[in-house]
Design a protein around this motif. Structure first.
Motif, short mmCIF file in Angstrom:
data_model
loop_
_atom_site.label_atom_id
_atom_site.label_comp_id
_atom_site.label_asym_id
_atom_site.label_seq_id
_atom_site.Cartn_x
_atom_site.Cartn_y
_atom_site.Cartn_z
N UNK A 161 -40.03 -1.38 19.83
CA UNK A 161 -39.98 -1.99 18.50
C UNK A 161 -41.32 -1.84 17.80
N UNK A 162 -42.41 -2.06 18.53
CA UNK A 162 -43.74 -1.95 17.91
C UNK A 162 -44.02 -0.53 17.46
N UNK A 163 -43.55 0.47 18.23
CA UNK A 163 -43.71 1.86 17.82
C UNK A 163 -43.00 2.13 16.50
N UNK A 164 -41.84 1.52 16.32
CA UNK A 164 -41.12 1.66 15.05
C UNK A 164 -41.90 0.99 13.92
N UNK A 165 -42.46 -0.18 14.19
CA UNK A 165 -43.25 -0.87 13.17
C UNK A 165 -44.47 -0.06 12.77
N UNK A 166 -45.01 0.73 13.68
CA UNK A 166 -46.19 1.54 13.39
C UNK A 166 -45.91 2.66 12.41
N UNK A 167 -44.64 2.91 12.13
CA UNK A 167 -44.30 3.93 11.14
C UNK A 167 -44.62 3.48 9.72
N UNK A 168 -44.81 2.19 9.54
CA UNK A 168 -45.16 1.62 8.24
C UNK A 168 -46.66 1.41 8.15
N UNK A 169 -47.22 1.43 6.94
CA UNK A 169 -48.66 1.18 6.79
C UNK A 169 -49.09 -0.12 7.44
N UNK A 170 -50.30 -0.14 7.97
CA UNK A 170 -50.79 -1.28 8.76
C UNK A 170 -50.79 -2.58 7.96
#
Length: 396
Positions: A161-170
């Motif tokens: 899930x966190x890897x997916x969230x990393x696709x968005x700007x920080x």
């Protein structure tokens, strides 16, 4: 910057789980020996499984800390996921393979047959899938072939899930974590979760995800300089943790889900935030030996039950060999006196530490170095983005 406070807390978490299992195996031996005795330690250790909750909060903290201020990209997410998988799977496969071998030698099949029934029809008809799901750390109706792997199923879910969230700007990370928390809360309250994550739907909505999310928020606060009275927060967290360890009652469906988050997740959050914030301000450190054990913590977590189970069998063999002598009671767990209990604890803890060091020194660390070389070759352009970002000056 390596946060020694986090490594020290990893050591505490692993040792808490280890001593909890020493106590559990000691009590199981009482029953097997047909004896009635009290365990050497109780009170705080009776709920020592809370070390897992501390691990989960730490995991969330580390994920935010080690990714720093990454630029959103598919390659960066891929590099992150590769790094986390390479950290988890090799050591897991080692001990899962040992457990598989034990089942084959002891029972003639490479798994616990009881774990393949009562779930899906497909798993019952093709029990080898239990091994596939176990080695890949996928959710299933029973625990993996090596029972402690249930926590790693949650860990790999967190990382995915966190890897997916990393696709968005920080800059969107706080909002994304908030949305994740809202989804977990809503889905769980709607009955989409359960005490055990038997499938991916139940895993996604399991309340234990809240501990990972809490740790992630703690890291964002600490690294951004929002460190409010960390000493007071740490003291409150320690007091709350002690109270929870003393007062938390019998296991129920609630205490295995939201109960864990409330009883142990919140105190662990306060401890991780307070301690790491104190170190960030140069006001706290950690004993070197505890930091070292923190380096071994993953190996200790996975190896100690093998050591303790083997030690119990050695005690049984020595008891039989020394029957009729004054030393037989030393190896009869549940015998009158404290010698048997003290000896089991001292040997169990010492040998578990040795096994953890051996695993780390000769397997885990070489595997990590190899995985690091592979990651640098596969993700050369994004490697630097996976290093910790700066810890800003306090603004609170």
């Amino acid at each position: 910057m390596k946060l020694n406070s986090i490594q020290a807390l990893r050591a505490v978490a692993a040792m808490l789980v280890m001593i909890y299992h020493v106590r559990a195996i000691e009590m199981d031996a009482f029953l097997r020996n047909g004896l009635d005795d009290q365990p050497l330690v109780s009170l705080l250790i009776e709920n020592g499984f809370a070390g897992v909750d501390l691990f989960f909060v730490i995991s969330g903290f580390i994920m935010v800390y080690v990714t720093g201020e990454v630029r959103a990209s598919l390659a960066t997410s891929g590099a992150f996921l590769f790094a986390r998988a390479a950290r988890i799977y090799p050591v897991w496969w080692l001990f899962a393979l040992i457990m598989t071998g034990y089942f084959f030698v002891a029972y003639g099949v490479p798994y616990d047959v009881e774990r393949t029934v009562g779930g899906s029809e497909l798993m019952a008809e093709q029990p080898w899938l239990h091994l596939v799901y176990s080695y890949l750390l996928l959710p299933q109706h029973s625990v993996p072939v090596f029972g402690l792997g249930w926590t790693l199923v949650h860990e790999m879910h967190f990382y995915l899930v966190f890897a997916v969230l990393m696709l968005m700007p920080r800059r969107f990370l706080p909002w994304l974590l908030g949305i994740w928390a809202a989804m977990v809360t809503g889905g769980s309250l709607a009955g989409l979760s359960g005490a055990y994550a038997a499938d991916y739907l139940k895993l996604f909505f399991h309340p234990l995800s809240m501990e990972f999310i809490a740790g992630a928020f703690a890291a964002m606060l600490v690294t951004s300089g929002r460190r409010f009275r960390p000493g007071t927060v740490l003291a409150l967290g320690l007091a709350a943790m002690l109270a929870s360890l003393l007062l938390q009652g019998d296991e129920t469906a609630f205490t295995l889900g939201w109960g864990r988050v409330l009883w142990f997740g919140i105190p662990c959050l306060l401890i991780v935030y307070g301690y790491s914030a104190l170190e960030a301000e140069g006001r706290a450190g950690a004993p070197k030996w505890l930091v070292t054990v923190g380096d071994w913590s993953y190996a200790l977590y996975l190896s100690h039950t093998f050591v303790l189970s083997a030690l119990r069998r050695i005690f049984n063999a020595l008891c039989a060999r020394l029957e009729g002598t004054q030393y037989a009671d030393w190896f009869t767990l549940g015998a009158p006196g404290l010698m048997d209990n003290v000896l089991f604890y001292l040997l169990g803890i010492s040998l578990s530490m040795i096994a953890a060091w051996l695993t780390f020194r000769f397997f885990e660390r070489p595997a990590m170095r190899l995985a690091g070389k592979m990651r640098r070759a596969l993700f050369a352009d994004t490697n630097a983005q996976l290093r910790p970002g700066p810890i800003r000056t306090a603004v609170w």
